[in-house]
Design an enzyme around this catalytic site. Structure first.
Site, short mmCIF file in Angstrom:
data_model
loop_
_atom_site.label_atom_id
_atom_site.label_comp_id
_atom_site.label_asym_id
_atom_site.label_seq_id
_atom_site.Cartn_x
_atom_site.Cartn_y
_atom_site.Cartn_z
N HIS A 1 -5.36 0.64 -2.44
CA HIS A 1 -5.91 -0.76 -2.33
C HIS A 1 -5.11 -1.68 -3.34
O HIS A 1 -5.76 -1.64 -4.50
CB HIS A 1 -7.18 -0.98 -2.27
N GLU B 1 0.77 -1.13 -0.23
CA GLU B 1 -0.02 0.07 0.00
C GLU B 1 0.98 1.01 0.09
O GLU B 1 1.86 1.45 0.62
CB GLU B 1 -0.90 0.04 1.35
N HIS C 1 -4.37 6.55 0.33
CA HIS C 1 -3.55 5.33 0.43
C HIS C 1 -4.27 4.45 -0.76
O HIS C 1 -5.33 4.69 -1.47
CB HIS C 1 -3.80 4.75 1.74
N ASP D 1 -9.95 1.14 7.97
CA ASP D 1 -9.82 2.69 7.35
C ASP D 1 -10.81 3.43 8.09
O ASP D 1 -10.45 4.44 8.81
CB ASP D 1 -10.03 2.51 5.93
#
Ligand SMILES: [Zn+2]
Length: 145
Positions: A85, A29, A83, A96
């Protein structure tokens, strides 16, 4: 929701940087910070994922603090934390939702599930409540000023 945050507006070149960063870190990530004003992004900070994980991320606290200070000094706002995935859709995971510590900024997720066509999702998350926001990409030729 305490406050309804504005949708996200991001210039195409910054979005491309974000995609590039996510691809570089793949299959881990990637994460970073987006600053701007009233949802209009003007600056991207790509950060290091100290977890080196493909299912979670953590920014180094001192680096994060330095960026927050710089954003404040420049009179900007912390608009979003992004971020990637690598293997799942662009929706917030339970982690999250549980770790959304900045309710005044959005969570932007880039999914590389379909490697050639990254998918995006922007969310306002507050006290476990998730609200989807629109993302507007501003092309170079549409940019005013
Ligand atoms: Zn996530």
């Amino acid at each position: 929701m305490k406050k309804n945050l504005p949708d996200l507006e991001i210039p195409e070149d910054l979005l491309n940087k974000l995609i590039e960063h996510a691809r570089q870190e793949y299959p881990l990530e990637s994460c970073g910070i987006l600053a701007g004003k009233e949802g209009k992004i003007t600056k991207l900070y790509s950060m290091e994922n100290t977890q080196k994980s493909s299912s979670c991320y953590l920014m180094a606290p001192e680096e994060q603090l330095r960026v927050f200070q710089e954003i404040e000094e420049e009179g900007l706002e912390l608009s979003a934390i992004y971020h990637s995935h690598p293997h799942s859709p662009p929706f917030p995971s339970q982690r999250d939702v549980d770790s959304a510590f900045y309710p005044d900024s959005l969570i932007l997720i880039i999914s590389l599930m379909e490697k050639k066509v990254p998918q995006f999702g922007a969310f306002q998350i507050e006290k476990g409540k998730v609200e989807k926001k629109a993302i507007k990409v501003i092309g170079k030729d549409e940019k005013v000023s």
